[in-house]
Every structure is written in C-alpha cells, then in structure tokens.
Design a protein around this motif. Structure first.
Motif, PDB file in Angstrom:
ATOM      1  N   THR A  54      34.547  20.727  20.102  1.00  0.00           N
ATOM      2  CA  THR A  54      34.233  20.783  21.533  1.00  0.00           C
ATOM      3  C   THR A  54      33.338  19.640  22.002  1.00  0.00           C
ATOM      4  OG1 THR A  54      32.415  22.309  21.033  1.00  0.00           O
ATOM      5  CG2 THR A  54      34.529  23.280  21.655  1.00  0.00           C
ATOM      6  N   TRP A  55      32.897  18.761  21.106  1.00  0.00           N
ATOM      7  CA  TRP A  55      32.168  17.574  21.553  1.00  0.00           C
ATOM      8  C   TRP A  55      33.120  16.409  21.830  1.00  0.00           C
ATOM      9  CZ3 TRP A  55      32.799  13.278  18.483  1.00  0.00           C
ATOM     10  CH2 TRP A  55      33.159  13.489  17.155  1.00  0.00           C
ATOM     11  N   LEU A  56      34.422  16.644  21.666  1.00  0.00           N
ATOM     12  CA  LEU A  56      35.433  15.619  21.897  1.00  0.00           C
ATOM     13  C   LEU A  56      36.522  16.193  22.796  1.00  0.00           C
ATOM     14  CD1 LEU A  56      36.181  12.709  21.026  1.00  0.00           C
ATOM     15  CD2 LEU A  56      37.524  13.717  19.177  1.00  0.00           C
ATOM     16  N   ALA A  57      36.920  15.430  23.830  1.00  0.00           N
ATOM     17  CA  ALA A  57      37.922  15.903  24.786  1.00  0.00           C
ATOM     18  C   ALA A  57      39.006  14.851  24.973  1.00  0.00           C
ATOM     19  CB  ALA A  57      37.271  16.223  26.128  1.00  0.00           C
ATOM     20  N   VAL A  58      40.248  15.302  25.135  1.00  0.00           N
ATOM     21  CA  VAL A  58      41.380  14.425  25.426  1.00  0.00           C
ATOM     22  C   VAL A  58      41.504  14.303  26.942  1.00  0.00           C
ATOM     23  CG1 VAL A  58      43.853  14.041  25.132  1.00  0.00           C
ATOM     24  CG2 VAL A  58      42.545  15.168  23.324  1.00  0.00           C
ATOM     25  N   GLN A 269      26.119  24.573  17.616  1.00  0.00           N
ATOM     26  CA  GLN A 269      25.429  25.757  18.117  1.00  0.00           C
ATOM     27  C   GLN A 269      26.370  26.638  18.930  1.00  0.00           C
ATOM     28  OE1 GLN A 269      22.441  26.741  17.261  1.00  0.00           O
ATOM     29  NE2 GLN A 269      22.082  24.903  16.029  1.00  0.00           N
ATOM     30  N   GLN A 270      27.263  26.014  19.695  1.00  0.00           N
ATOM     31  CA  GLN A 270      28.251  26.785  20.450  1.00  0.00           C
ATOM     32  C   GLN A 270      29.169  27.555  19.508  1.00  0.00           C
ATOM     33  OE1 GLN A 270      31.675  24.727  22.011  1.00  0.00           O
ATOM     34  NE2 GLN A 270      31.429  25.681  24.022  1.00  0.00           N
ATOM     35  N   ARG A 271      29.595  26.895  18.431  1.00  0.00           N
ATOM     36  CA  ARG A 271      30.470  27.557  17.462  1.00  0.00           C
ATOM     37  C   ARG A 271      29.760  28.730  16.794  1.00  0.00           C
ATOM     38  NH1 ARG A 271      30.641  23.891  13.812  1.00  0.00           N
ATOM     39  NH2 ARG A 271      29.317  24.999  12.342  1.00  0.00           N
ATOM     40  N   TYR A 352      34.532  20.520   3.838  1.00  0.00           N
ATOM     41  CA  TYR A 352      33.748  21.137   4.904  1.00  0.00           C
ATOM     42  C   TYR A 352      34.357  22.486   5.253  1.00  0.00           C
ATOM     43  CZ  TYR A 352      31.814  21.974   9.559  1.00  0.00           C
ATOM     44  OH  TYR A 352      31.216  22.540  10.649  1.00  0.00           O
ATOM     45  N   TYR A 353      33.542  23.532   5.135  1.00  0.00           N
ATOM     46  CA  TYR A 353      33.946  24.891   5.487  1.00  0.00           C
ATOM     47  C   TYR A 353      33.094  25.333   6.675  1.00  0.00           C
ATOM     48  CZ  TYR A 353      36.220  24.976   0.913  1.00  0.00           C
ATOM     49  OH  TYR A 353      37.018  24.692  -0.172  1.00  0.00           O
ATOM     50  N   PRO A 354      33.634  25.345   7.899  1.00  0.00           N
ATOM     51  CA  PRO A 354      32.812  25.654   9.084  1.00  0.00           C
ATOM     52  C   PRO A 354      32.221  27.055   9.062  1.00  0.00           C
ATOM     53  CG  PRO A 354      34.929  24.689   9.710  1.00  0.00           C
ATOM     54  CD  PRO A 354      35.024  25.029   8.266  1.00  0.00           C
TER      55      PRO A 354
END
Length: 436
Positions: A54-58, A269-271, A352-354
C-alpha cells in the motif's frame, strides 16, 4: 453453448481494460483471433492482481498494440495466448498508505461465483510482451525498470510445461485449488536518479544495473466457491549478477532506501492493524486419508500454507570503488583515499513472511534448490577483496571467506544464516495469549 463460453471469457478479458466492453472486442468465432490497439488498462485491477504494497500505487498502464488467439476446440488443454507489443506502466510512492488492495479480478468478474470453467481458462492464459517499461516516481528519486521479451505461463507443480489441466491441483474436501505460474524475461535494465530539490544535495551519477535472464515463480491458493486468493508464494530468481558501484552511488542507494523507509513503515503498521481477521486461528481439519485420496496427499505436498516472498541469486559479484571522476588524473590520489573492494555472494537468498498465524508450525526451512520452489534458504557467503590504486599487479587475498569443503558443510546448510522476527499483538484479545 459456444456463444455463452465466448461471452464469459471476453467478459473476463475486458475487465482488465478501461471503457472496453466485451461487444467491442472483435474476435473471430472460427479462427479465434483478434487485435486491439491503444489500450488503457485498468490500473486498479492490475494493482489488485499484483497485490502491491500500500505504499506503492499504479497510476497509468498503456499498451500500444495487443493480439489474442483462442483455440476454441482446445480450451481445456491449451491456454489463451495474449500478445502485447509495448506496455508502459507508471507508479508512484504514497506518503500515506492507500486503501488496501481489493479482491482478485477473477472473483470480481465472476460476481463472486464458483471457480468454474471460464475462470480456469482465463487464469491459465499465456502472455507474451515484447517490451515493458515501469516508471516509479518517489519523493527523493525516480526510477525505471525495462524488461524485454517477457513471457508468462501456467506450469505444473514441478514447474514444467504441460497440459493446462495439470497446471491446477484441486482439493474438493477443503474447497481449494492451487495454480502455478512463471514469468521470465531475456533482459532487465534498472535505472534510478535523484530528484534535484532544496531539501537534498546529492550529486551522484545515476544508478544503472543490467541483468541477463531472470524469472519469477508464483504459486496461488484460491477458494473455489468465490475465487478469492487465500495465500501466495513468490520466488524471484536471478542467475550470475555483476554490479560495479562507486562510493557515491552506494551512498545514493542508502539515501533512496531511507527516503522510502517512512512510507514503508506506515504501510506495515496498516497491515498489522488489519491482521486480526487474517490471523484468526483456523480450525484443524481432521481429514482421514484413504488409498483413494492420493490427490489430497498430492495437494498437501504442494500446499501454500501462508503467503511469503523469496529472492535467490546464484552468484553476485559486487565491486565498490572510489569515484575518480572528481580527481585530477595527472596527480596521484592522497594515500588511503583510493581503493576498491570486491564482494562475492554465492547462493544468496532472502525470505520474507509478512504474517504467520499463531499456533501453527513455521514452514521455513534451510534447504534451497531453485527447482524446488517450496524450499528456501538464507545463505550469505562473503569473499571481499580489497585493493588500492598502484597495486593492480599484486594478487589480492580474501579478507573473509568460507571453505565449505574443509568445514565439510552439507549442501543444505548455509555458511551464514541471519533471521529477524518481529512479534506484535493484534487488536483481538483472544489472540494475545498465543504469541510468545
């Protein structure tokens, strides 16, 4: 019947474009071929499909020319072929996290219907792109990624080309289906340059990196009743890689990373704040297997139990040297201010395991094989060599290295293993006691 199937498939395909209804797609019913030009693709749909952070947008996706080929008599066994000439993608970083990604485009188009024949056909589609350029605009820099001869295919669980029916593994008792995809390209060019502003003074040459062949392997687990993705695994594989950096370019990389850190932390933090629902402990499935349920055991062998992201590089040679462009070539540099360092990494991997559900075993292993997607490792082998100007003829010696043969290390054991785990509590009080 053929007309109904055609209408459903075209409905799925039109979902990826803007202002293009299925009746505007000129597709021959007999030949199964059609062409389109000057397409504006739906950035939100692609954003959801790629599951971007969510820190990247198309912001924009454009394709100058597209062609499609459908073998109507072989829909069960042969994929739809989509050919794209040139694709341009524009992205931006978000200072504040954007809204979370929506559901899968397949689920939206299907109207939350079951994972049926049309969904299988569209998801098994094969894509060919001559060139694709991705431009990213950030606060401190702008970057571009150019890929040539990109291909995307559905493969079987062993990552081999096969009949389309064998690219899916279904478990009717669980109501889940696994699919496997691979994206590969012939060449990748990455560039990044600082944005001039009063807030930063970074006089450095642009960063450039050109790689040879690479590929991405993706495994998806969907719920059959509504097509939604439950978990995914992504593996980014690069072969031998050589990168020469000056000290000013290395400083620029650190500066770019710092400029993104705040936005990435807000997104994390949003996640975490939304993790309560996804971290609900799933009820144990006491499934009794019989000899007739071999396909269930087959599903369990390739099951994607949790989402994760992996990177593997066969060999990375990193050369770091002083930036001599600002020095006078006629005068020798001051003693101790000129030199170079070489770092060699073999079988370098990152995992990486979110999110990991409480109460479930951790699936991370330390045995990696590029052919075995579900094994991953974090080996780190350093072979730095330091040299200075005027001593080019002298043989350099390793400052730090690992002799696996002398130490008799097994193939599955890395020379260096680094692991960082972050524990946090969700807002659900019932989960608090399950974290340790």
């Amino acid at each position: 019947m053929a007309g109904i199937i055609k209408k459903q498939i075209l409905k799925h395909l039109s979902r990826f474009t803007k202002n293009l209804s299925p009746d505007k797609i000129n597709l021959s019913t007999l030949k199964g071929e059609g062409q389109l030009s000057n397409l504006e693709l739906d950035e939100e749909v692609l954003q959801n499909m790629l599951d971007l952070p969510t820190w990247l947008a198309v912001t924009r996706v454009y394709c100058n020319k597209a062609a499609i080929r459908i073998q109507w008599t072989k829909l069960k066994t042969s994929p739809i072929c989509l050919f794209l000439d040139k694709v341009e993608v524009e992205m931006r970083t978000c200072e504040e996290p954007r809204p979370p990604n929506g559901p899968s485009p397949i689920a939206i188009t299907a109207g939350q219907s079951e994972y049926g024949f049309a969904e299988k056909v569209v998801e098994g589609m094969s894509v060919r792109i001559n060139s694709i350029i991705i431009k990213v605009q950030a606060r401190a820099f702008h970057a571009s990624f150019e890929l040539w001869q990109l291909q995307g295919n559905s493969l079987n669980p062993k990552w081999q080309h096969s009949d389309l029916r064998y690219t899916r593994v279904t478990d009717p008792k669980r109501g889940e289906v696994l699919t496997f995809k691979e994206i590969n390209w012939q060449s990748l060019r990455i560039e990044a340059d600082a944005i001039e502003s009063d807030d930063q003074d970074l006089s450095s040459t642009p960063l450039r990196l050109i790689t040879n062949q690479g590929r991405i392997r993706i495994a998806l687990k969907r719920r059959i009743k509504d097509c939604n993705v439950l978990a995914s695994k992504l593996l980014f594989i690069l072969d031998d890689l050589l990168w020469v950096l000056t000290d000013s370019q290395l400083k620029a990389i650190i500066h770019y990373a710092k400029s993104l850190s705040e936005a990435m932390e807000k997104s994390a933090q949003q996640r975490k704040s939304m993790a309560a629902e996804s971290l609900q402990v799933r009820p144990s499935q006491n499934i009794k297997f019989t000899t007739a349920d071999c396909f269930i055991l087959y599903f369990d062998h390739y099951d994607v139990k949790e989402s994760s992201y992996h990177t593997f590089i066969s060999r990375l040679d990193l050369h770091v040297c002083n930036d001599s462009s600002s020095m006078d070539e006629d005068e020798p540099p001051p003693v101790g201010l000129q030199g170079a360092m070489q770092l060699t990494f073999r079988k370098l991997g990152f995992d990486y395991y979110p999110i990991h559900r409480p109460g479930e075993p951790f699936t991370f292993t330390t045995a990696f094989s590029p052919q075995d997607y579900f094994s991953s490792v974090l080996p780190l082998i350093l072979n730095p060599q330091v040299s200075t100007r005027g001593r080019q003829n002298k043989k350099t010696q390793s400052l730090l290295s690992c002799n696996r043969k002398t130490l008799q290390l097994p193939d599955g054991v890395p020379a260096v293993h680094l692991q960082f785990t972050e524990y946090y509590f969700s807002d659900n009080p019932s989960l608090s006691g399950r974290w340790s």
